[in-house]
Design a protein around this motif. Structure first.
Motif, mmCIF file in Angstrom:
data_model
loop_
_atom_site.group_PDB
_atom_site.id
_atom_site.type_symbol
_atom_site.label_atom_id
_atom_site.label_comp_id
_atom_site.label_asym_id
_atom_site.label_seq_id
_atom_site.Cartn_x
_atom_site.Cartn_y
_atom_site.Cartn_z
ATOM 1 N N THR A 154 0.831 -1.209 0.000
ATOM 2 C CA THR A 154 0.000 0.000 0.000
ATOM 3 C C THR A 154 0.859 1.250 0.000
ATOM 4 O OG1 THR A 154 -1.760 -1.150 1.207
ATOM 5 C CG2 THR A 154 -1.789 1.251 1.254
ATOM 6 N N TRP A 155 1.936 1.233 0.795
ATOM 7 C CA TRP A 155 2.829 2.398 0.891
ATOM 8 C C TRP A 155 3.438 2.746 -0.459
ATOM 9 C CZ3 TRP A 155 8.011 2.114 -0.385
ATOM 10 C CH2 TRP A 155 8.523 0.818 -0.573
ATOM 11 N N LEU A 156 3.765 1.726 -1.244
ATOM 12 C CA LEU A 156 4.381 1.952 -2.547
ATOM 13 C C LEU A 156 3.390 2.607 -3.514
ATOM 14 C CD1 LEU A 156 7.069 1.495 -3.996
ATOM 15 C CD2 LEU A 156 6.187 -0.715 -4.777
ATOM 16 N N VAL A 157 2.154 2.097 -3.514
ATOM 17 C CA VAL A 157 1.115 2.686 -4.355
ATOM 18 C C VAL A 157 0.827 4.113 -3.904
ATOM 19 C CG1 VAL A 157 -1.278 2.479 -5.142
ATOM 20 C CG2 VAL A 157 0.098 0.414 -4.790
ATOM 21 N N ALA A 158 0.744 4.307 -2.589
ATOM 22 C CA ALA A 158 0.423 5.622 -2.038
ATOM 23 C C ALA A 158 1.446 6.674 -2.447
ATOM 24 C CB ALA A 158 0.340 5.538 -0.516
ATOM 25 N N VAL A 159 2.704 6.309 -2.478
ATOM 26 C CA VAL A 159 3.773 7.258 -2.807
ATOM 27 C C VAL A 159 3.943 7.410 -4.313
ATOM 28 C CG1 VAL A 159 6.266 7.645 -2.664
ATOM 29 C CG2 VAL A 159 5.002 6.894 -0.639
ATOM 30 N N TYR A 171 10.974 11.445 -2.170
ATOM 31 C CA TYR A 171 11.537 11.377 -0.817
ATOM 32 C C TYR A 171 10.599 12.018 0.196
ATOM 33 C CZ TYR A 171 14.303 12.329 3.306
ATOM 34 O OH TYR A 171 14.725 12.406 4.613
ATOM 35 N N ARG A 172 10.075 13.208 -0.122
ATOM 36 C CA ARG A 172 9.232 13.909 0.851
ATOM 37 C C ARG A 172 7.966 13.113 1.152
ATOM 38 N NH1 ARG A 172 10.498 16.029 4.706
ATOM 39 N NH2 ARG A 172 11.964 17.307 3.515
ATOM 40 N N LEU A 173 7.327 12.551 0.136
ATOM 41 C CA LEU A 173 6.115 11.779 0.375
ATOM 42 C C LEU A 173 6.427 10.512 1.168
ATOM 43 C CD1 LEU A 173 4.215 12.092 -3.032
ATOM 44 C CD2 LEU A 173 3.915 13.427 -0.940
ATOM 45 N N LEU A 174 7.548 9.883 0.867
ATOM 46 C CA LEU A 174 7.951 8.699 1.623
ATOM 47 C C LEU A 174 8.244 9.067 3.073
ATOM 48 C CD1 LEU A 174 8.585 5.680 1.511
ATOM 49 C CD2 LEU A 174 10.914 6.254 0.802
ATOM 50 N N PHE A 175 8.855 10.217 3.286
ATOM 51 C CA PHE A 175 9.146 10.691 4.640
ATOM 52 C C PHE A 175 7.849 10.932 5.411
ATOM 53 C CE2 PHE A 175 9.831 14.024 7.769
ATOM 54 C CZ PHE A 175 10.982 13.602 8.413
ATOM 55 N N ILE A 176 6.877 11.582 4.775
ATOM 56 C CA ILE A 176 5.591 11.838 5.425
ATOM 57 C C ILE A 176 4.897 10.527 5.768
ATOM 58 C CG2 ILE A 176 3.296 12.856 5.124
ATOM 59 C CD1 ILE A 176 4.611 14.931 3.262
ATOM 60 N N TYR A 177 4.939 9.577 4.831
ATOM 61 C CA TYR A 177 4.310 8.274 5.072
ATOM 62 C C TYR A 177 4.943 7.590 6.284
ATOM 63 C CZ TYR A 177 2.241 3.708 4.187
ATOM 64 O OH TYR A 177 1.530 2.536 4.318
ATOM 65 N N SER A 186 5.514 2.254 12.301
ATOM 66 C CA SER A 186 5.655 0.822 12.586
ATOM 67 C C SER A 186 5.918 -0.017 11.340
ATOM 68 C CB SER A 186 4.389 0.301 13.283
ATOM 69 O OG SER A 186 3.255 0.466 12.443
ATOM 70 N N GLU A 187 5.716 0.567 10.156
ATOM 71 C CA GLU A 187 5.924 -0.184 8.919
ATOM 72 C C GLU A 187 7.410 -0.197 8.566
ATOM 73 O OE1 GLU A 187 3.275 0.539 5.679
ATOM 74 O OE2 GLU A 187 1.602 1.081 6.998
ATOM 75 N N ASP A 188 7.957 -1.369 8.424
ATOM 76 C CA ASP A 188 9.408 -1.537 8.304
ATOM 77 C C ASP A 188 9.938 -1.267 6.897
ATOM 78 O OD1 ASP A 188 11.959 -2.357 9.482
ATOM 79 O OD2 ASP A 188 11.801 -4.084 8.163
ATOM 80 N N LEU A 189 9.238 -1.767 5.876
ATOM 81 C CA LEU A 189 9.760 -1.675 4.509
ATOM 82 C C LEU A 189 9.885 -0.239 4.005
ATOM 83 C CD1 LEU A 189 10.870 -3.305 2.213
ATOM 84 C CD2 LEU A 189 8.541 -3.654 1.356
ATOM 85 N N PRO A 190 8.859 0.616 4.167
ATOM 86 C CA PRO A 190 9.041 2.013 3.737
ATOM 87 C C PRO A 190 10.150 2.727 4.500
ATOM 88 C CG PRO A 190 6.947 1.718 4.882
ATOM 89 C CD PRO A 190 7.481 0.357 4.601
ATOM 90 N N CYS A 244 13.366 1.839 2.860
ATOM 91 C CA CYS A 244 13.527 2.568 1.597
ATOM 92 C C CYS A 244 13.924 4.020 1.848
ATOM 93 C CB CYS A 244 12.231 2.506 0.790
ATOM 94 S SG CYS A 244 11.859 0.878 0.120
ATOM 95 N N LEU A 245 13.342 4.608 2.892
ATOM 96 C CA LEU A 245 13.715 5.977 3.257
ATOM 97 C C LEU A 245 15.182 6.027 3.654
ATOM 98 C CD1 LEU A 245 12.417 8.841 3.761
ATOM 99 C CD2 LEU A 245 12.368 8.197 6.177
ATOM 100 N N TRP A 246 15.613 5.057 4.466
ATOM 101 C CA TRP A 246 17.023 4.985 4.888
ATOM 102 C C TRP A 246 17.937 4.823 3.676
ATOM 103 C CZ3 TRP A 246 20.407 0.876 4.112
ATOM 104 C CH2 TRP A 246 21.644 0.965 4.773
ATOM 105 N N ALA A 247 17.520 4.023 2.694
ATOM 106 C CA ALA A 247 18.333 3.806 1.494
ATOM 107 C C ALA A 247 18.487 5.103 0.693
ATOM 108 C CB ALA A 247 17.703 2.719 0.616
#
Length: 281
Positions: free
Chosen positions: A48-53, A167-173, A179-183, A186-189
């Motif tokens: 969901t996070w990937l679609v959302a961003v 990056y900004r949208l991923l940061f906001i997410y 608690s979601e680990d995968l996003p 990706c932010l750390w990467a």
């Protein structure tokens, strides 16, 4: 064109300060909530996070491609708007300054209030434990200064405004759903190369030897968080003795110097970008 876009965006930020009228994230939060509700029973709910961003980013990319095909100059205002939205939210310098003043007079309630406004989690800090509070504030202030501008500038200059927006949208997410680990990974990467480059930049705008000695152990490390790498670089650039006991006065000086270090480094990046663009073209 990229340098002109960046200069215009930074000029607007200087005028607006923390009152950036483009920093309205309610639409994205509602979009994420609605999407999560719709995909809750779907096989792709984990993504969901990937679609959302990606959906908003792809829409902006398609718009930029269409406008850019007509005229590069018409693309300029779109790029400026995307950059202004992507740059960091809220106050930073003023809060750090207010914290250091509260620290100087040992006003614990005021210092705690400023620390919380910076995003510091103060639940585990005992009242009067200045050392623990200072350490967390320095770490959080270093990261806030980083995510507000430097990581956005890096991806903008390397790939354009669309990835800066990503990056900004991923940061906001990640802020909304920590608690979601995968996003978060990706932010750390996305932050990984920028933390190292910024650390190397601190070596030129601060204490070179001190910064390099602390940073060299982090350069090819894939375990440390962005905050850890930045903190080590900052302490080295500010010539902070790692064996020196943290005190109110010491940390107040560190935070005063931190704001100046970030300003010098921002100008260093802009000058370097301008030189590279001139040489390449």
């Amino acid at each position: 064109m990229d340098l002109l876009t960046l200069i215009i965006a930074i000029a607007f930020v200087q005028v607006w300060g923390a009152e950036n009228p483009l920093h309205k994230d309610g639409w994205f939060v509602q979009w994420c909530d609605g999407l999560q509700a719709r995909l809750k029973a779907s096989a792709i709910r984990e993504y969901t996070w990937l679609v959302a961003v990606l959906v908003p980013v792809l829409c902006v990319w398609l718009l930029a491609e269409a406008v850019g095909a007509v005229s590069a100059w018409l693309l300029l205002p779109i790029s400026v708007v995307v950059m202004l939205y992507s740059l960091g939210r809220g106050e930073f310098t003023n809060i750090v300054s207010e914290y250091t003043k509260a620290c100087y007079v040992e006003d614990w309630p005021s210092a705690m209030e400023r620390a919380q406004r910076l995003g510091v989690h103060t639940d585990g800090v005992d009242e009067g434990d200045w050392s623990a509070l200072h350490e967390q504030v320095l770490t959080e202030a270093g990261y806030r200064g980083f995510e507000r501008s430097f990581v956005i500038i890096f991806w903008f200059l390397i790939t354009g405004p669309v990835v800066a927006l990503l990056y900004r949208l991923l940061f906001i997410y990640c802020q909304q759903r920590p608690s979601e680990d995968l996003p978060a990974k990706c932010l750390w990467a996305m932050e990984w190369p920028v933390t190292r480059l910024l650390g190397l930049s601190f070596a030129f705008t601060g204490n070179f030897v001190g910064c390099y000695n602390r940073l060299k152990e982090c350069l090819i490390c894939f375990k440390r968080s962005s905050q850890e790498v930045l903190t080590q670089s900052i302490l080295g650039a500010l010539s902070v003795d790692e064996n020196l006991t943290q005190s109110c006065e010491v940390t107040r000086k560190e935070l005063d110097l931190l704001s100046k270090l970030y300003k010098r480094t921002l100008w260093f990046w802009l000058a370097s970008a301008a030189l590279i663009i001139i040489v390449v073209h």
